[in-house]
Motif scaffolding. Structure first.
Motif, short mmCIF file in Angstrom:
data_model
loop_
_atom_site.label_atom_id
_atom_site.label_comp_id
_atom_site.label_asym_id
_atom_site.label_seq_id
_atom_site.Cartn_x
_atom_site.Cartn_y
_atom_site.Cartn_z
N HIS A 45 53.45 41.04 43.88
CA HIS A 45 52.88 40.48 45.12
C HIS A 45 53.47 39.13 45.56
O HIS A 45 53.09 38.11 45.03
CB HIS A 45 51.14 40.10 45.18
CG HIS A 45 50.44 41.42 44.57
ND1 HIS A 45 50.04 41.40 43.33
CD2 HIS A 45 49.99 42.36 45.50
CE1 HIS A 45 49.31 42.57 43.04
NE2 HIS A 45 49.39 42.97 44.43
N GLN A 148 39.76 36.95 52.70
CA GLN A 148 40.08 36.05 51.48
C GLN A 148 39.36 34.72 51.81
O GLN A 148 38.81 34.38 51.06
CB GLN A 148 41.58 35.87 51.04
CG GLN A 148 42.05 37.09 50.43
CD GLN A 148 43.41 36.88 49.81
OE1 GLN A 148 43.80 35.83 49.79
NE2 GLN A 148 44.07 37.85 49.39
N TYR A 152 36.39 33.78 49.04
CA TYR A 152 37.08 32.63 48.08
C TYR A 152 35.69 31.85 47.64
O TYR A 152 35.26 31.05 48.44
CB TYR A 152 37.92 31.60 48.89
CG TYR A 152 39.12 31.04 48.01
CD1 TYR A 152 39.67 31.76 47.01
CD2 TYR A 152 39.51 29.55 48.16
CE1 TYR A 152 40.72 31.08 46.23
CE2 TYR A 152 40.48 28.92 47.77
CZ TYR A 152 41.08 29.80 46.34
OH TYR A 152 41.83 28.88 45.55
N ASN A 169 38.09 35.07 40.26
CA ASN A 169 39.11 36.17 40.50
C ASN A 169 40.16 35.07 41.24
O ASN A 169 40.96 35.60 42.28
CB ASN A 169 38.70 37.20 41.50
CG ASN A 169 37.58 38.07 40.78
OD1 ASN A 169 37.56 38.12 39.43
ND2 ASN A 169 36.73 38.44 41.49
N ASN A 171 43.21 34.65 40.78
CA ASN A 171 44.70 35.36 40.76
C ASN A 171 44.98 36.35 41.99
O ASN A 171 45.85 36.81 42.30
CB ASN A 171 45.16 35.68 39.65
CG ASN A 171 45.51 34.73 38.41
OD1 ASN A 171 45.74 33.60 38.84
ND2 ASN A 171 45.13 35.20 37.26
N ASP A 172 43.68 36.83 42.39
CA ASP A 172 43.76 37.79 43.65
C ASP A 172 44.06 37.01 45.02
O ASP A 172 44.34 37.75 45.94
CB ASP A 172 42.38 38.51 43.59
CG ASP A 172 42.08 39.21 42.34
OD1 ASP A 172 43.13 39.48 41.51
OD2 ASP A 172 41.08 39.54 42.26
N PHE A 173 44.23 35.84 45.15
CA PHE A 173 44.09 35.18 46.51
C PHE A 173 45.41 34.56 47.06
O PHE A 173 45.63 33.47 47.21
CB PHE A 173 43.07 34.11 46.58
CG PHE A 173 41.69 34.47 46.47
CD1 PHE A 173 40.80 34.92 47.45
CD2 PHE A 173 40.91 34.91 45.13
CE1 PHE A 173 39.49 35.52 47.60
CE2 PHE A 173 39.66 35.35 45.12
CZ PHE A 173 38.83 35.77 46.33
N HIS A 174 46.32 35.72 46.96
CA HIS A 174 47.62 35.24 47.44
C HIS A 174 47.89 34.63 48.78
O HIS A 174 48.73 33.77 48.95
CB HIS A 174 48.49 36.59 47.28
CG HIS A 174 48.62 37.19 45.85
ND1 HIS A 174 49.04 36.71 44.63
CD2 HIS A 174 47.96 38.30 45.67
CE1 HIS A 174 48.81 37.53 43.81
NE2 HIS A 174 48.15 38.62 44.24
#
Length: 199
Positions: A45, A148, A152, A169, A171-174
């Motif tokens: 990603h 996101q 968040y 989570n 690491n999911d919020f690029h």
């Protein structure tokens, strides 16, 4: 839905983001507006957020995003430069340890500065403070970063029911990592009239 499930807005991290105030239909960005990019690297990603600054108000408009993986760096750079309309005033991204990513991007024509704010919480505060003064407006079709932004949140302490400092989570919020990198640099005081010094 999220607020109802958690029972409290205390878990939401960006609690100063308000969809009714901070979303707008898309419009054509004037070519004279300064543009900024936040970048979050990753093989699976690679993400970028694009901001244009209205010179009359210094409000930042998030007008586009990018999220792709499993492709050569030169292709990422090409795609990102197209979306920003050429050369941005400033691009910032990556963790302090990701110097090789920045070097590779630079070799293909996108020079990304290392963030001076490595602490996640400091970066979050700067974004939230910018929301307080209505300093970031998002084009309302950008469902990735908007989704996101609205989900968040902190993890809950099972014993006390109170929010912890841990991000759920994380690491999911690029998109939000990308945003934090650039906003921390160009809005160091969380005030929408603070301008970045041109390089």
């Amino acid at each position: 839905f999220f607020k109802g499930r958690e029972g409290s807005s205390r878990f939401i991290i960006y609690n100063h983001y308000k969809p009714k105030k901070h979303l707008t239909p898309s419009f054509s960005i004037p070519p004279t507006w300064d543009r900024y990019i936040g970048v979050d690297y990753g093989g699976a990603h690679t993400c970028a957020d694009f901001y244009a600054e209205d010179p009359s108000s210094n409000i930042l408009y998030c007008y586009d995003t990018y999220l792709e993986g499993q492709m050569p760096i030169k292709d990422h750079v090409k795609n990102i430069l197209v979306k920003c309309g050429g050369r941005p005033v400033l691009a910032v991204g990556g963790a302090p340890s990701e110097e090789q990513w920045r070097r590779e991007f630079g070799q293909y024509g996108l020079f990304v500065s290392r963030t001076t704010i490595s602490d996640v919480e400091v970066g979050i505060d700067r974004v939230n403070d910018t929301h307080k003064v209505d300093g970031i407006i998002y084009f309302d079709h950008l469902t990735g970063i908007i989704g996101q932004k609205e989900t968040y949140r902190r993890e809950k302490n099972d014993e006390t029911g109170e929010p912890t400092q841990k991000i759920k989570n994380k690491n999911d919020f690029h998109y939000l990592d990308s945003e934090r990198y650039i906003i921390s640099e160009i809005r160091p005081l969380g005030i929408n009239k603070v301008k970045v010094m041109r390089l």
